[in-house]
Design a protein around this motif. Structure first.
Motif, mmCIF file in Angstrom:
data_model
loop_
_atom_site.group_PDB
_atom_site.id
_atom_site.type_symbol
_atom_site.label_atom_id
_atom_site.label_comp_id
_atom_site.label_asym_id
_atom_site.label_seq_id
_atom_site.Cartn_x
_atom_site.Cartn_y
_atom_site.Cartn_z
ATOM 1 N N UNK A 192 0.841 -1.205 0.000
ATOM 2 C CA UNK A 192 0.000 0.000 0.000
ATOM 3 C C UNK A 192 0.874 1.252 0.000
ATOM 4 N N UNK A 193 1.937 1.230 0.792
ATOM 5 C CA UNK A 193 2.876 2.364 0.808
ATOM 6 C C UNK A 193 3.502 2.563 -0.571
ATOM 7 N N UNK A 194 3.867 1.461 -1.205
ATOM 8 C CA UNK A 194 4.486 1.542 -2.526
ATOM 9 C C UNK A 194 3.552 2.171 -3.558
ATOM 10 N N UNK A 195 2.257 1.917 -3.419
ATOM 11 C CA UNK A 195 1.300 2.511 -4.353
ATOM 12 C C UNK A 195 1.219 4.031 -4.226
ATOM 13 N N UNK A 196 1.572 4.548 -3.065
ATOM 14 C CA UNK A 196 1.476 5.985 -2.828
ATOM 15 C C UNK A 196 2.803 6.725 -3.000
ATOM 16 N N UNK A 197 3.848 6.039 -3.444
ATOM 17 C CA UNK A 197 5.157 6.679 -3.550
ATOM 18 C C UNK A 197 5.132 7.872 -4.495
ATOM 19 N N UNK B 221 1.681 -5.458 15.189
ATOM 20 C CA UNK B 221 1.545 -4.012 15.041
ATOM 21 C C UNK B 221 2.787 -3.368 14.476
ATOM 22 N N UNK B 222 3.967 -3.642 15.066
ATOM 23 C CA UNK B 222 5.136 -2.925 14.576
ATOM 24 C C UNK B 222 5.680 -3.491 13.274
ATOM 25 N N UNK B 223 5.400 -4.744 12.941
ATOM 26 C CA UNK B 223 5.744 -5.222 11.604
ATOM 27 C C UNK B 223 4.924 -4.455 10.568
ATOM 28 N N UNK B 224 3.630 -4.280 10.867
ATOM 29 C CA UNK B 224 2.740 -3.598 9.912
ATOM 30 C C UNK B 224 2.965 -2.093 9.873
ATOM 31 N N UNK B 225 3.135 -1.476 11.039
ATOM 32 C CA UNK B 225 3.271 -0.015 11.087
ATOM 33 C C UNK B 225 4.643 0.484 10.663
ATOM 34 N N UNK B 226 5.687 -0.239 11.051
ATOM 35 C CA UNK B 226 7.044 0.233 10.789
ATOM 36 C C UNK B 226 7.762 -0.607 9.736
ATOM 37 N N UNK B 227 7.706 -1.921 9.867
ATOM 38 C CA UNK B 227 8.492 -2.802 8.997
ATOM 39 C C UNK B 227 8.109 -2.749 7.534
ATOM 40 N N UNK B 228 6.813 -2.900 7.238
ATOM 41 C CA UNK B 228 6.366 -2.902 5.843
ATOM 42 C C UNK B 228 6.615 -1.588 5.124
ATOM 43 N N UNK B 229 6.131 -0.460 5.672
ATOM 44 C CA UNK B 229 6.398 0.821 5.008
ATOM 45 C C UNK B 229 7.888 1.169 4.932
ATOM 46 N N UNK B 230 8.648 0.830 5.972
ATOM 47 C CA UNK B 230 10.090 1.114 5.935
ATOM 48 C C UNK B 230 10.763 0.341 4.814
ATOM 49 N N UNK B 231 10.419 -0.923 4.652
ATOM 50 C CA UNK B 231 11.018 -1.731 3.588
ATOM 51 C C UNK B 231 10.610 -1.223 2.211
ATOM 52 N N UNK B 232 9.351 -0.825 2.064
ATOM 53 C CA UNK B 232 8.889 -0.313 0.768
ATOM 54 C C UNK B 232 9.598 0.984 0.404
ATOM 55 N N UNK B 233 9.688 1.909 1.342
ATOM 56 C CA UNK B 233 10.349 3.182 1.059
ATOM 57 C C UNK B 233 11.853 3.004 0.873
ATOM 58 N N UNK B 234 12.457 2.139 1.684
ATOM 59 C CA UNK B 234 13.895 1.898 1.553
ATOM 60 C C UNK B 234 14.221 1.231 0.223
ATOM 61 N N UNK B 235 13.262 0.538 -0.356
ATOM 62 C CA UNK B 235 13.485 -0.059 -1.664
ATOM 63 C C UNK B 235 13.657 0.966 -2.763
ATOM 64 N N UNK B 236 13.168 2.165 -2.551
ATOM 65 C CA UNK B 236 13.305 3.226 -3.546
ATOM 66 C C UNK B 236 14.560 4.068 -3.345
ATOM 67 N N UNK B 237 15.206 3.972 -2.203
ATOM 68 C CA UNK B 237 16.349 4.854 -1.932
ATOM 69 C C UNK B 237 17.577 4.566 -2.786
ATOM 70 N N UNK B 238 17.879 3.334 -3.195
ATOM 71 C CA UNK B 238 19.061 3.170 -4.059
ATOM 72 C C UNK B 238 18.947 3.925 -5.381
ATOM 73 N N UNK B 239 17.742 4.043 -5.921
ATOM 74 C CA UNK B 239 17.564 4.798 -7.164
ATOM 75 C C UNK B 239 17.794 6.288 -6.943
ATOM 76 N N UNK B 240 17.647 6.729 -5.715
ATOM 77 C CA UNK B 240 17.862 8.143 -5.421
ATOM 78 C C UNK B 240 19.334 8.492 -5.258
ATOM 79 N N UNK B 241 20.202 7.484 -5.325
ATOM 80 C CA UNK B 241 21.629 7.766 -5.235
ATOM 81 C C UNK B 241 22.130 8.565 -6.436
#
Length: 161
Positions: A89-94, A135-155
């Motif tokens: 869901x986070x990835x859809x809103x990037x 709770x913390x897998x869903x609130x922090x882990x999933x969105x963090x992994x999705x957003x962190x997946x986009x950071x290498x392209x921002x290099x």
């Protein structure tokens, strides 16, 4: 559906036009210090360095949590699915996030902050309260992994034109 680029449309050029314009610079050595030329580039590099530290320690933190709780496979799958759904869901809103807040405040900073919160919550959860992991897998882990997946392209932003 497309992912936002880091270059503005007016900055894009063909390889041939780039070579014609910069042919004198192609033979000269690249100055590595240009990466640190501006405050924003130094900030981006610092954030990426923090993400590398988080990435190297996150597996050890997760494995210590898993060893402490010894949960069965089905429970681990359900936690993974909940994190995967929120990450998707986070990835859809990037695209919307980047258009509204930009790369730095929309992707880099939230990915780092959510990863730190995920690590802290994983490390501090006692074995008797393992169910808080949903709770913390869903609130922090999933969105963090999705957003962190986009950071290498921002290099690419660290490479000066």
């Amino acid at each position: 559906f497309h992912l936002p680029g880091t270059l503005r449309p007016e900055s894009r050029t063909s390889i041939l036009a780039f070579v014609r314009r910069r042919w004198q610079d192609l033979g000269s050595p690249w100055n590595n210090l240009r990466v640190f030329a501006t405050v924003q580039l130094r900030t981006l590099l610092s954030i990426r360095f923090i993400q590398y530290i988080i990435g190297s320690g996150s597996t050890a933190i997760f494995m210590s949590w898993y060893n402490r709780n010894q949960l069965d496979t089905f429970t681990m799958y359900t936690m993974g699915v909940s994190a995967g759904v929120t990450g998707f869901i986070t990835m859809l809103f990037v695209t919307r996030i980047v258009n509204r807040y930009g790369d730095l405040l929309g992707i880099w900073v939230p990915a780092t902050v959510l990863s730190i919160l995920y690590g802290i919550s994983t490390a501090l959860t006692p074995a008797s309260m393992w169910y808080l992991a949903y709770g913390f897998f869903s609130l922090f882990g999933g969105p963090a992994a999705a957003l962190a997946g986009f950071t290498p392209a921002l290099l690419e932003k660290l490479m000066p034109p």
